[in-house]
Design a protein around this motif. Structure first.
Motif, PDB file in Angstrom:
ATOM      1  N   VAL A  37       0.843  -1.189   0.000  1.00  0.00           N
ATOM      2  CA  VAL A  37       0.000   0.000   0.000  1.00  0.00           C
ATOM      3  C   VAL A  37       0.882   1.244   0.000  1.00  0.00           C
ATOM      4  O   VAL A  37       1.789   1.361   0.811  1.00  0.00           O
ATOM      5  N   THR A  39      -0.400   4.673  -0.012  1.00  0.00           N
ATOM      6  CA  THR A  39      -1.567   5.556   0.047  1.00  0.00           C
ATOM      7  C   THR A  39      -1.296   6.952  -0.521  1.00  0.00           C
ATOM      8  O   THR A  39      -1.994   7.403  -1.419  1.00  0.00           O
ATOM      9  N   LEU A  60       0.212   0.296  -4.628  1.00  0.00           N
ATOM     10  CA  LEU A  60      -1.130   0.858  -4.656  1.00  0.00           C
ATOM     11  C   LEU A  60      -1.093   2.348  -4.384  1.00  0.00           C
ATOM     12  O   LEU A  60      -0.342   2.807  -3.523  1.00  0.00           O
ATOM     13  N   GLY A  61      -1.890   3.084  -5.157  1.00  0.00           N
ATOM     14  CA  GLY A  61      -2.079   4.515  -4.910  1.00  0.00           C
ATOM     15  C   GLY A  61      -3.550   4.727  -4.585  1.00  0.00           C
ATOM     16  O   GLY A  61      -4.372   3.851  -4.815  1.00  0.00           O
ATOM     17  N   ASN A  62      -3.877   5.904  -4.045  1.00  0.00           N
ATOM     18  CA  ASN A  62      -5.230   6.093  -3.558  1.00  0.00           C
ATOM     19  C   ASN A  62      -5.899   7.337  -4.110  1.00  0.00           C
ATOM     20  O   ASN A  62      -5.426   8.446  -3.879  1.00  0.00           O
ATOM     21  N   ASP A  94      -7.202   2.432  -6.069  1.00  0.00           N
ATOM     22  CA  ASP A  94      -8.568   2.182  -5.658  1.00  0.00           C
ATOM     23  C   ASP A  94      -9.406   3.376  -6.109  1.00  0.00           C
ATOM     24  O   ASP A  94      -8.874   4.442  -6.417  1.00  0.00           O
ATOM     25  N   PHE A  98     -14.299   3.545  -0.819  1.00  0.00           N
ATOM     26  CA  PHE A  98     -14.043   2.860   0.458  1.00  0.00           C
ATOM     27  C   PHE A  98     -13.382   3.806   1.445  1.00  0.00           C
ATOM     28  O   PHE A  98     -13.758   3.884   2.616  1.00  0.00           O
ATOM     29  N   ASP A 148     -17.498   1.813  -6.114  1.00  0.00           N
ATOM     30  CA  ASP A 148     -18.431   0.829  -5.548  1.00  0.00           C
ATOM     31  C   ASP A 148     -18.846   1.283  -4.150  1.00  0.00           C
ATOM     32  O   ASP A 148     -18.286   2.218  -3.587  1.00  0.00           O
ATOM     33  N   CYS A 150     -18.997  -0.289  -0.422  1.00  0.00           N
ATOM     34  CA  CYS A 150     -18.598  -1.405   0.440  1.00  0.00           C
ATOM     35  C   CYS A 150     -19.284  -1.215   1.790  1.00  0.00           C
ATOM     36  O   CYS A 150     -19.035  -0.227   2.472  1.00  0.00           O
ATOM     37  N   GLN A 195     -19.643  -7.396  -4.910  1.00  0.00           N
ATOM     38  CA  GLN A 195     -20.132  -7.089  -3.573  1.00  0.00           C
ATOM     39  C   GLN A 195     -21.166  -8.152  -3.192  1.00  0.00           C
ATOM     40  O   GLN A 195     -21.190  -9.237  -3.787  1.00  0.00           O
ATOM     41  N   GLY A 221     -14.753  -7.450  -3.320  1.00  0.00           N
ATOM     42  CA  GLY A 221     -14.842  -6.368  -2.346  1.00  0.00           C
ATOM     43  C   GLY A 221     -15.752  -6.755  -1.192  1.00  0.00           C
ATOM     44  O   GLY A 221     -16.239  -7.883  -1.127  1.00  0.00           O
ATOM     45  N   GLY A 222     -15.946  -5.804  -0.279  1.00  0.00           N
ATOM     46  CA  GLY A 222     -16.905  -6.009   0.804  1.00  0.00           C
ATOM     47  C   GLY A 222     -16.479  -7.030   1.834  1.00  0.00           C
ATOM     48  O   GLY A 222     -17.282  -7.478   2.645  1.00  0.00           O
ATOM     49  N   LEU A 223     -15.194  -7.427   1.811  1.00  0.00           N
ATOM     50  CA  LEU A 223     -14.683  -8.368   2.831  1.00  0.00           C
ATOM     51  C   LEU A 223     -13.516  -7.716   3.559  1.00  0.00           C
ATOM     52  O   LEU A 223     -13.098  -6.614   3.221  1.00  0.00           O
ATOM     53  N   ALA A 224     -13.010  -8.414   4.562  1.00  0.00           N
ATOM     54  CA  ALA A 224     -11.968  -7.829   5.441  1.00  0.00           C
ATOM     55  C   ALA A 224     -12.494  -6.520   6.033  1.00  0.00           C
ATOM     56  O   ALA A 224     -11.793  -5.519   6.087  1.00  0.00           O
ATOM     57  N   MET A 252      -9.611  -7.501  -1.992  1.00  0.00           N
ATOM     58  CA  MET A 252      -9.223  -6.185  -1.484  1.00  0.00           C
ATOM     59  C   MET A 252      -9.045  -6.182   0.042  1.00  0.00           C
ATOM     60  O   MET A 252      -9.877  -6.680   0.768  1.00  0.00           O
TER      61      MET A 252
HETATM   62  C1  OQQ Z   1      -8.822  -3.616   4.848  1.00  0.00           C
HETATM   63  N1  OQQ Z   1     -10.008  -4.225   4.333  1.00  0.00           N
HETATM   64  C2  OQQ Z   1     -10.541  -3.810   3.166  1.00  0.00           C
HETATM   65  N2  OQQ Z   1      -9.984  -2.853   2.365  1.00  0.00           N
HETATM   66  C3  OQQ Z   1     -10.862  -2.708   1.334  1.00  0.00           C
HETATM   67  C4  OQQ Z   1     -10.814  -1.816   0.246  1.00  0.00           C
HETATM   68  C5  OQQ Z   1      -9.642  -0.864   0.105  1.00  0.00           C
HETATM   69  C6  OQQ Z   1      -8.414  -1.562  -0.488  1.00  0.00           C
HETATM   70  C7  OQQ Z   1      -7.306  -0.547  -0.645  1.00  0.00           C
HETATM   71  C8  OQQ Z   1      -6.908  -0.145  -1.906  1.00  0.00           C
HETATM   72  C9  OQQ Z   1      -5.898   0.848  -2.051  1.00  0.00           C
HETATM   73  C10 OQQ Z   1      -5.306   1.401  -0.925  1.00  0.00           C
HETATM   74  C11 OQQ Z   1      -4.248   2.454  -1.059  1.00  0.00           C
HETATM   75  F1  OQQ Z   1      -4.281   3.284  -0.015  1.00  0.00           F
HETATM   76  F2  OQQ Z   1      -3.059   1.914  -1.129  1.00  0.00           F
HETATM   77  F3  OQQ Z   1      -4.434   3.129  -2.167  1.00  0.00           F
HETATM   78  C12 OQQ Z   1      -5.683   1.001   0.338  1.00  0.00           C
HETATM   79  C13 OQQ Z   1      -6.695   0.019   0.478  1.00  0.00           C
HETATM   80  C14 OQQ Z   1     -11.918  -1.839  -0.659  1.00  0.00           C
HETATM   81  N3  OQQ Z   1     -11.940  -0.977  -1.736  1.00  0.00           N
HETATM   82  C15 OQQ Z   1     -13.027  -0.953  -2.556  1.00  0.00           C
HETATM   83  N4  OQQ Z   1     -13.062  -0.104  -3.592  1.00  0.00           N
HETATM   84  N5  OQQ Z   1     -14.091  -1.782  -2.386  1.00  0.00           N
HETATM   85  C16 OQQ Z   1     -14.127  -2.677  -1.379  1.00  0.00           C
HETATM   86  O1  OQQ Z   1     -15.150  -3.409  -1.224  1.00  0.00           O
HETATM   87  C17 OQQ Z   1     -12.999  -2.723  -0.457  1.00  0.00           C
HETATM   88  C18 OQQ Z   1     -13.009  -3.627   0.619  1.00  0.00           C
HETATM   89  C19 OQQ Z   1     -11.939  -3.606   1.519  1.00  0.00           C
HETATM   90  N6  OQQ Z   1     -11.708  -4.285   2.663  1.00  0.00           N
END
Ligand code: OQQ
Length: 374
Positions: A37, A39, A60-62, A94, A98, A148, A150, A195, A221-224, A252
């Motif tokens: 990650v 961010t 990963l970028g955000n 992403d 979220f 999406d 979540c 989802q 998605g939608g987990l963790a 994710m």
């Molecule tokens: C920690 N659990 C979790 N993280 C989730 C994430 C984030 C994933 C993410 C991507 C990029 C970065 C960045 F900071 F490195 F850029 C940080 C985190 C989700 N993201 C989307 N779009 N839908 C989901 O349904 C979803 C479910 C998620 N469960």
């Protein structure tokens, strides 16, 4: 000129575990892949060259963070995110929804998208599927995510259904915007995100509807989001068989080394998690023997390194006593060494899985790794 198209090649399978390779405009991604990650355009406490040297093919970028600061337009003017952060390999972003739901203030989600105020300066924003794809395009992201919704778990079935159906409508709009911006011709990929909460039939309906749309890959998605591990794994057992076999699958936000082992076993190819980097900044080390909390005074006189068998200097060349001292003293070197160690451990685990799947020995590998964890 049109770039080489985004592609995924399945190299080997061992049960439901898959060894593959994704080709993006910025190189190859070996799967199963762990994606650190980054961010705010940096993998915290690491130099890009170090992240690469550990075997990371993607960072990963955000969208959420970068749209607020320094803004996508500024990054684009400066040559895009690869140039900005000096990472010439694959970048996955992403879509931001979220992060909005977990970080922003005064968020209001409706059919159009999500309205929110910046957690930095309170400025108002309206993130729509179209704007999210526009931002990811401005950043120059190689692997983009649809916008999406979540939801957290547990959740009422009606809530899971509403969010899943909204996400499908946003999938269509994200795809249309991605194609309008010429994403496919640039060799970029857009992933649909499955989802459906913890409801089997909603998960299957979501996966099937997305499979009918021309996405280059698919996220689960939608987990963790706080559910027990057995619920997450059950959802994978239900969802991955309903997903296209010839496209990458990205779970994710997952996860611990054990989560990743168990999810590869159930057909997942790509992972991201803040665990190795965040834990490193909090004095926690991942090793082949399990986790070591270096805040604990029991390490104060321990001359042994974290793992004398490792080829990572952070794991091999520093005593636990020294690392304990750095953590207690709040020294920046603690975060640097422990982040380095943790990412090295994760990438070593991924390489072991990739080799084992190719050799057809994945179950033995999985059992051996778990046996070492005390
Ligand atoms: C920690 N659990 C979790 N993280 C989730 C994430 C984030 C994933 C993410 C991507 C990029 C970065 C960045 F900071 F490195 F850029 C940080 C985190 C989700 N993201 C989307 N779009 N839908 C989901 O349904 C979803 C479910 C998620 N469960």
């Amino acid at each position: 000129m049109t770039a080489k198209p985004f592609s995924f090649r399945l190299i080997a399978t061992d049960g439901a575990a898959r060894r593959g390779e994704i080709e993006t405009p910025h190189g190859l991604v070996r799967t199963p892949a762990f994606m650190p990650v980054g961010t705010q355009a940096t993998v915290k406490a690491m130099y890009p060259d170090q992240v690469r040297a550990l075997g990371s093919d993607v960072v990963l970028g955000n969208t959420y963070h970068l749209m607020l600061r320094p803004t996508a337009e500024r990054v684009a003017r400066l040559g895009g995110l690869h140039r900005f952060m000096n990472w010439p390999h694959t970048i996955l972003t992403d879509s931001g929804g979220f992060q909005v739901m977990s970080l922003a203030q005064l968020r209001k989600l409706d059919e159009t998208g999500v309205r929110f105020q910046s957690h930095i300066d309170g400025q108002k924003y309206h993130l729509t599927p179209e704007r999210s794809i526009e931002i990811q395009g401005l950043l120059g992201s190689d692997i983009q995510m649809q916008l999406d919704e979540c939801i957290g778990l547990p959740a009422p079935r009606e809530e899971a259904q509403r969010a899943m159906e909204l996400s499908l409508r946003w999938a269509e709009r994200s795809r249309a915007q991605f194609e309008a911006m010429g994403g496919p011709a640039k060799g970029q990929g857009l992933y649909g995100i499955v989802q459906g909460g913890d409801v089997a039939e909603l998960r299957i309906a979501s996966a099937r509807a997305l499979a009918d749309m021309p996405f280059e890959g698919y996220s689960v998605g939608g987990l963790a989001v706080g559910e027990p591990q057995d619920v997450m794994l059950k959802m994978l057992e239900i969802t991955t068989p309903a997903m296209p076999v010839d496209k990458p699958r990205y779970l994710m936000g997952v996860g611990t080394p054990e989560d990743i082992l168990e999810s590869v076993t159930r057909g997942i190819d790509q992972f991201d998690c803040v665990m190795p980097t965040r834990a490193g900044r909090h004095g926690l080390a991942y090793t082949r023997y399990g986790k070591v909390n270096l805040k604990n005074a029991r390490h104060a006189d321990d001359p042994r390194p974290l793992d004398e068998t490792s080829d990572c200097p952070a794991a091999r060349d520093y005593s636990r006593a020294y690392l304990h001292h750095l953590v207690k003293a709040g020294e920046g070197l603690a975060a640097m060494l422990l982040t380095w160690n943790n990412l090295a451990y994760y990438q070593h685990l991924m390489q072991g899985m990739r080799d084992a799947i190719e050799a057809g020995t994945f179950q033995d590998f999985r059992a051996a790794v778990k046996a070492d964890w005390v």
